[in-house]
Design an enzyme around this catalytic site. Sequence first.
Site, mmCIF file in Angstrom:
data_model
loop_
_atom_site.group_PDB
_atom_site.id
_atom_site.type_symbol
_atom_site.label_atom_id
_atom_site.label_comp_id
_atom_site.label_asym_id
_atom_site.label_seq_id
_atom_site.Cartn_x
_atom_site.Cartn_y
_atom_site.Cartn_z
ATOM 1 N N GLU A 190 -2.542 -1.608 -3.220
ATOM 2 C CA GLU A 190 -3.626 -0.850 -2.610
ATOM 3 C C GLU A 190 -3.295 0.640 -2.615
ATOM 4 O O GLU A 190 -2.124 1.026 -2.572
ATOM 5 C CB GLU A 190 -3.826 -1.275 -1.153
ATOM 6 N N HIS B 235 0.860 -1.183 0.000
ATOM 7 C CA HIS B 235 0.000 0.000 0.000
ATOM 8 C C HIS B 235 0.900 1.239 0.000
ATOM 9 O O HIS B 235 1.190 1.807 1.054
ATOM 10 C CB HIS B 235 -0.908 -0.012 1.224
ATOM 11 N N HIS C 152 -7.571 -6.245 7.627
ATOM 12 C CA HIS C 152 -7.254 -5.229 8.624
ATOM 13 C C HIS C 152 -7.393 -5.825 10.024
ATOM 14 O O HIS C 152 -8.485 -6.154 10.469
ATOM 15 C CB HIS C 152 -8.122 -3.975 8.522
#
Length: 251
Positions: A75, A44, A203
């Site tokens: 991401e 990310h 997450h």
Amino acid sequence: MSTALSVNLNKIALIRNSREGNYPDVIAHARTCIEHGANGITVHPRPDQRHIRTGDVRELSSLLLPLGDLEFNVEGNPLAPPRGSYPGFISLVEEVRPDQCTLVPDSDNQLTSDHGFDLTRSADQVAPIIEHLKSLGIRVSLFMDPIEEQIRLAKEVGADRIELYTGPYAAAWGTHQQEEVFQQHYLAAELAMELGLGLNAGHDLNLKNLAMYATIPGLLEVSIGHALTVDAIAMGLSNAVEAYKKILTSA
């Protein structure tokens, strides 16, 4: 088929960036994850390049994309502006052509992603980006909360998959709210299947709460980074990857 494990390497890069040089080596750690059963690698990148840098994304692309059975998932915020040497998220994705691009509505001042898209506000901006990425042969996933209206809108704007934000599930683990939050995700997963959306999740999933979450119907992939990195400190990276894979293959 068991749920795929994509290992997020952001925290490895964060440790590296606390010193000069290339230690720990993000690419070497990616190879270790792959050798011990990871189905893919997630990164990310952010405009401030606090952890994963643009060079890492390019190197990981060179490592992973020739390996057809492994997924490279990038991401990021599709609306994030360029900064310094950061070319802009969409420009970077256009360059490396990952297998999957997960669009996330985070901002620079967030420590980490902490909410899904509100497509009642952003659908007009997100839809053409999804269309463009899909035209490049990239599968597109949207980071979403388990809200029926939002999941239906994700289908309408053309997403291939959604990634359910599991932070609230992890926070509720071991409390009286655990079952309620789990059921929200369970129902969201059933709706995604009904709509023809693939389902990812991520997450704060960890070795304690993953087994229950892995029973969610239609769960194709989980992205795990922070907890797996913490576990690697105690267990070693290879053992940590294998431990997460064992849970997923046993679900």
